[in-house]
Design a protein around this motif. Structure first.
Motif, PDB file in Angstrom:
ATOM      1  N   MET A 288     -10.127  -0.695   5.675  1.00  0.00           N
ATOM      2  CA  MET A 288      -8.944  -1.387   5.153  1.00  0.00           C
ATOM      3  C   MET A 288      -7.717  -1.048   5.982  1.00  0.00           C
ATOM      4  N   SER A 289      -7.535   0.233   6.281  1.00  0.00           N
ATOM      5  CA  SER A 289      -6.392   0.640   7.097  1.00  0.00           C
ATOM      6  C   SER A 289      -6.437  -0.014   8.469  1.00  0.00           C
TER       7      SER A 289
ATOM      8  N   ALA B 173       0.815  -1.211   0.000  1.00  0.00           N
ATOM      9  CA  ALA B 173       0.000   0.000   0.000  1.00  0.00           C
ATOM     10  C   ALA B 173       0.852   1.265   0.000  1.00  0.00           C
ATOM     11  N   SER B 174       1.971   1.243   0.734  1.00  0.00           N
ATOM     12  CA  SER B 174       2.706   2.491   0.982  1.00  0.00           C
ATOM     13  C   SER B 174       4.140   2.512   0.481  1.00  0.00           C
TER      14      SER B 174
ATOM     15  N   LEU C 113      -0.036   7.535   5.605  1.00  0.00           N
ATOM     16  CA  LEU C 113       0.662   7.278   4.342  1.00  0.00           C
ATOM     17  C   LEU C 113      -0.300   7.094   3.178  1.00  0.00           C
ATOM     18  N   ARG C 114      -1.476   6.513   3.458  1.00  0.00           N
ATOM     19  CA  ARG C 114      -2.479   6.285   2.411  1.00  0.00           C
ATOM     20  C   ARG C 114      -3.847   6.748   2.903  1.00  0.00           C
ATOM     21  N   PRO C 115      -4.048   8.063   3.033  1.00  0.00           N
ATOM     22  CA  PRO C 115      -5.334   8.563   3.531  1.00  0.00           C
ATOM     23  C   PRO C 115      -6.497   8.268   2.594  1.00  0.00           C
ATOM     24  N   ASP C 116      -6.189   7.881   1.350  1.00  0.00           N
ATOM     25  CA  ASP C 116      -7.267   7.606   0.391  1.00  0.00           C
ATOM     26  C   ASP C 116      -7.934   6.251   0.618  1.00  0.00           C
TER      27      ASP C 116
ATOM     28  N   LEU D 186      -0.526   3.581   8.683  1.00  0.00           N
ATOM     29  CA  LEU D 186      -0.912   3.513   7.274  1.00  0.00           C
ATOM     30  C   LEU D 186      -1.868   4.648   6.909  1.00  0.00           C
ATOM     31  N   LEU D 187      -2.688   5.060   7.860  1.00  0.00           N
ATOM     32  CA  LEU D 187      -3.672   6.102   7.587  1.00  0.00           C
ATOM     33  C   LEU D 187      -3.011   7.392   7.119  1.00  0.00           C
TER      34      LEU D 187
END
Length: 855
Positions: A297-298, A260-261, A289-292, A286-287
């Motif tokens: 999922m996060s 993911a990141s 790094l990948r807020p989308d 992760l939230l």
């Protein structure tokens, strides 16, 4: 509540799909149900044995490949790779009559201990039968080398893949939870779950490989077995605790985090750094790094990498969570969509009467108008909030409820014309948002007539209806009617400061009409002024969004695709900042961006955008709708350009069928989709079908749309290209020479279609041995492409290749070699060093250089 029979059918379906079932969680309420569970367990045991077995033809293949050596009954053909202890080969198994992967212990690792471990690895894997786990066929020791053979997986590992989409992450999570569930159910631990050990085969199925670090779950030897990848090792493993199913789940969480990141949840340059990070619980989130990604999922990935093993979900629990994430949006999105459109309708109605304030009428009249608007709101709320009126047995779409509202309105408000005027306006706009233009036109014409009768032709609310109707007429291709309406609004509002927004909307609409009529310079002058004025105000508005969208389309029609992408991206940024923006506006902007990217040759970048927008458009519009079909057409064209012809032709045939049923055979969208389909037929070597369809569509386009329309020009270019490719150079040249003057007059000399038509002429001249004319045209076209679009676009590469072929045919080998070298340099920059086209071009250059040496 789920019916008992449905429960058993669901379990049976899951077993058939190779999924892991947690029998301890099943509710058993009787002896009969207990008996059924026992039968299902028996089916599961059988399924485990046979899940990976596939029927093979009984005839023996004739092998012509040279053998490296034989190992037992296997014919070893080529070496595929190696690790610290083992080497992997492709081999042919004459008993199974198929290629297999053979893993052999390295010759310098022949100690009895290593051979024993190697055979144990095969035995561990062989105990697991699941479609996402590598299938072992046998093991043994031959020629003093231990080894085992398995399915040969043709594909690539996940190593190096990062920033995965949600869909790809869910596929990994689902496949690996199934795989690990089967591993753990067999009493094993994998021990080294990482990207390099997950293979994606040619069917896009993920397979878990390499059990070299695997162990018997709970064995006393586990604490001494240190094989594994430190960045994916659970904290307890650094404390000499044994490996367990929970450590596999931690590794799966790290794998998903990385995919993911591009980073692992802990950072460290060595083991000590990693241990310290675990001790201090310094974990990345992760939230951030990948807020989308969806929160669900996060959260799942963060729970998988929980410091305490007991807090991590099992493989079975991950599988269920993934299913929930996949299924979560479906009904929720539909409900949100209904509520969103309902809210937008209600707000739209309440704002519809604000024109009365501009007119400075007495307050009491304004209050009465608000009451009438509220009556319409209540009516729409009742219609949109009730599905029982439409019957049962199918899902209710917004379009269905709007159609019901339009039907009921005639009777419910036949004696209240002012309310009916407001209602027909709202329905017309709503049908427009759903791309149901005929219905929109019907409602807005009724609304305009009512408004003109009730309030007069220059009333602010009447002008708003004219604008809506102008947009609908333009979408239907009725440019004259659309232009007359928006020009009328400009005339009636330009002297009234309180109607500035109405004036701006009318100017944007008139610019859109000018773009459709190929009056690009006039359209750009208006749009540039409006955008500059809006940007100076430093406040994102719907007017700025509409102007940017119109500008993007204007750039696109002029073949300035980079500028079209830039304007579309600005439109997306703008609409996201507008309060209570319409989801359909964002959908349209993303679609515009994807189409412009495709036209730049960035097909892979555009494809995921198109796929996502197609899914959303189906939810918003339904499949029998022009908005959905436009996106279907775009996706088909994108796949065709990428060479994914089988998928493209399927989508294009579907779109042609749907459009013909909705719009008839002579509509411009029908013609565009048929043109794309004809090109795909040609690419699939279905030349006669492609040519006949192309000629039929060209005839209709010329007669119905006119000889000076973009659709007609594109068809003439495509037909000319086809004629050249089939060796009919004179016929192609004649067609191009007839169409070129009209293109130059309508589109201009620098337009992409004008330039590509001249490229067709150059190829034709080459074919009939008129080399000087051909080379002159190639030079002109390349200069135009480089000046207008730069070298890094697919059309420049196409024409450059044609130029090289022309030089070869003219006997100018040295010049051709130089041009080929230039082409390769551009291809490497655009496509990459290892792209197939680059490799083919390099082979061609070597041939040219050889020819020069032999001269």
């Amino acid at each position: 509540m789920t019916e008992p029979t449905d429960k058993w059918h669901d379990l049976l379906h899951r077993l058939a799909m190779g999924e892991v079932v947690d029998w301890d969680t099943q509710d058993i309420n009787s002896q009969a149900e207990a008996s059924i569970v026992e039968q299902l367990k028996s089916i599961e045991a059988i399924q485990r044995v046979f899940a990976t077995q596939k029927a093979e033809p009984t005839t023996v293949k004739q092998r012509t490949e040279a053998k490296l050596f034989e190992w037992g009954h296997l014919h070893v053909v080529e070496k595929l790779g190696e690790g610290a202890y083992g080497e992997v080969y492709r081999a042919f198994d004459p008993i199974l009559n198929r290629d297999v992967a053979l893993k052999l212990l390295k010759p310098d690792q022949l100690a009895t201990f290593h051979s024993k471990l190697f055979i144990e690895e095969a035995q561990r894997i062989a105990r697991v039968r699941n479609r996402h786990v590598l299938a072992i066929h046998g093991a043994g020791v031959n020629q003093a080398r231990a080894g085992f053979w398995s399915d040969l997986i043709v594909g690539n590992t996940l190593a190096g893949q990062v920033s995965m989409t949600l869909g790809d992450l869910l596929q990994v999570a689902s496949s690996m939870s199934h795989a690990l569930g089967a591993v753990h159910q067999a009493g094993l631990v994998h021990g080294d779950v990482k990207a390099a050990n997950v293979m994606k085969d040619q069917n896009d199925q993920l397979v878990l490989m390499d059990f070299g670090a695997g162990l018997e779950s709970g064995t006393e030897h586990a604490s001494n077995h240190s094989i594994g990848s430190p960045m994916l090792m659970a904290p307890e493993l650094f404390q000499q605790q044994p490996k367990s199913p929970a450590t596999d789940m931690y590794a799966l969480g790290c794998l998903l985090f990385y995919l993911a990141s591009g980073q692992y949840p802990v950072k460290g340059e060595n083991i000590l750094d990693i241990v310290a990070a675990h001790q201090q619980q310094k974990y990345l989130k992760l939230l951030t790094l990948r807020p989308d990604l969806p929160a669900s999922m996060s959260q799942l990935i963060q729970q998988l990498i929980a410091p305490q093993a007991a807090d991590r979900p099992t493989a079975f629990e991950v599988n269920k969570r993934v299913e929930d994430i996949i299924n979560e949006p479906a009904r929720l999105k539909k409900r949100r969509l209904l509520l969103g459109i309902m809210g937008s309708l209600l707000v739209g109605m309440l704002l519809a009467s604000t024109g009365l304030y501009f007119a400075n009428v007495e307050r009491q009249k304004a209050v009465l108008e608000q009451q009438k608007a509220q009556t319409v709101n209540d009516f729409l709320h009742e219609i949109l909030g009730s599905s029982f009126n439409l019957g049962t047995g199918r899902e209710v779409r917004v379009a269905d409820m709007l159609a019901l509202a339009a039907t009921n309105a005639k009777n419910d408000f036949k004696d209240q014309p002012k309310i009916l005027a407001n209602l027909t306006t709202t329905l017309g706009q709503s049908f427009q948002n759903l791309q149901m233009m005929e219905q929109s036109q019907d409602q807005l014409l009724k609304s305009l007539s009512l408004h003109q009768t009730l309030y007069g032709d220059d009333h602010p609310d009447t002008l708003q209806v004219k604008l809506l109707l102008s947009r609908t007429e333009e979408s239907m291709g009725n440019y004259q009617a659309s232009g007359d309406l928006c020009q009328s609004v400009i005339t009636q509002s330009q002297s009234k400061p309180q109607l500035k927004k109405t004036l701006q909307s009318a100017e944007v609409l008139c610019a859109i009409v000018k773009t459709s009529l190929a009056e690009y310079a006039e359209a750009e002058a208006v749009l540039s002024r409006l955008i500059a004025e809006a940007e100076q105000a430093a406040k994102p508005t719907n007017h700025l969004y509409l102007a940017l969208m119109a500008q993007s389309q204007n750039h696109f029609n002029r073949s300035d695709f980079a500028a079209a992408v830039d304007a579309a991206q600005k439109a997306i940024e703008t609409i996201r900042q507008v309060k209570n923006f319409k989801a359909t506006n964002l959908l349209a902007a993303n679609n515009q961006l994807a189409v412009a990217l495709s036209s730049q040759g960035k097909y892979a970048e555009a494809e995921p955008i198109m796929v996502e927008q197609l899914e959303l458009s189906e939810q918003y519009y339904g499949v029998n709708n022009m908005g959905y079909l436009q996106m279907l057409i775009n996706l088909g064209a994108n796949l065709q350009s990428q060479g994914k012809l089988t998928a493209a032709v399927k989508i294009q045939e579907q779109s042609v069928s749907l459009i013909e049923s909705l719009k008839g055979s002579s509509d411009r969208m029908t013609l565009s989709s048929q043109m794309n389909l004809a090109n795909t037929y040609v690419s699939l070597n279905r030349l006669e079908e492609g040519e006949q369809l192309m000629r039929d569509v060209l005839k209709v386009s010329t007669n119905v749309l006119g000889p000076d329309r973009m659709e007609t020009f594109m068809l003439q270019y495509n037909l000319g290209e086809l004629l050249n490719n089939t060796g009919r150079f004179n016929e192609s040249l004649s067609l191009s020479q007839q169409s070129l003057p009209q293109m130059q007059t309508t589109l201009g000399d620098a337009h992409l279609v004008t330039l590509l038509t001249q490229d067709n002429m150059a190829v034709s001249f080459t074919g009939i041995q008129q080399h000087q004319q051909a080379l002159a045209y190639f030079k002109t076209v390349l200069q135009g492409l480089e000046s207008g679009f730069g070298q890094d676009n697919p059309y420049y590469l196409l024409v450059k290749g044609h130029q090289v072929d022309g030089l070869i045919q003219a006997g100018e080998i040295e010049q051709a070699a130089g041009m080929q070298q230039q082409l390769i340099e551009v291809q490497r920059r655009v496509l990459g060093e290892t792209h197939e086209q680059v490799l083919q071009a390099e082979v061609k250059l070597k041939g040219l250089l050889t020819d020069l040496q032999n001269q």
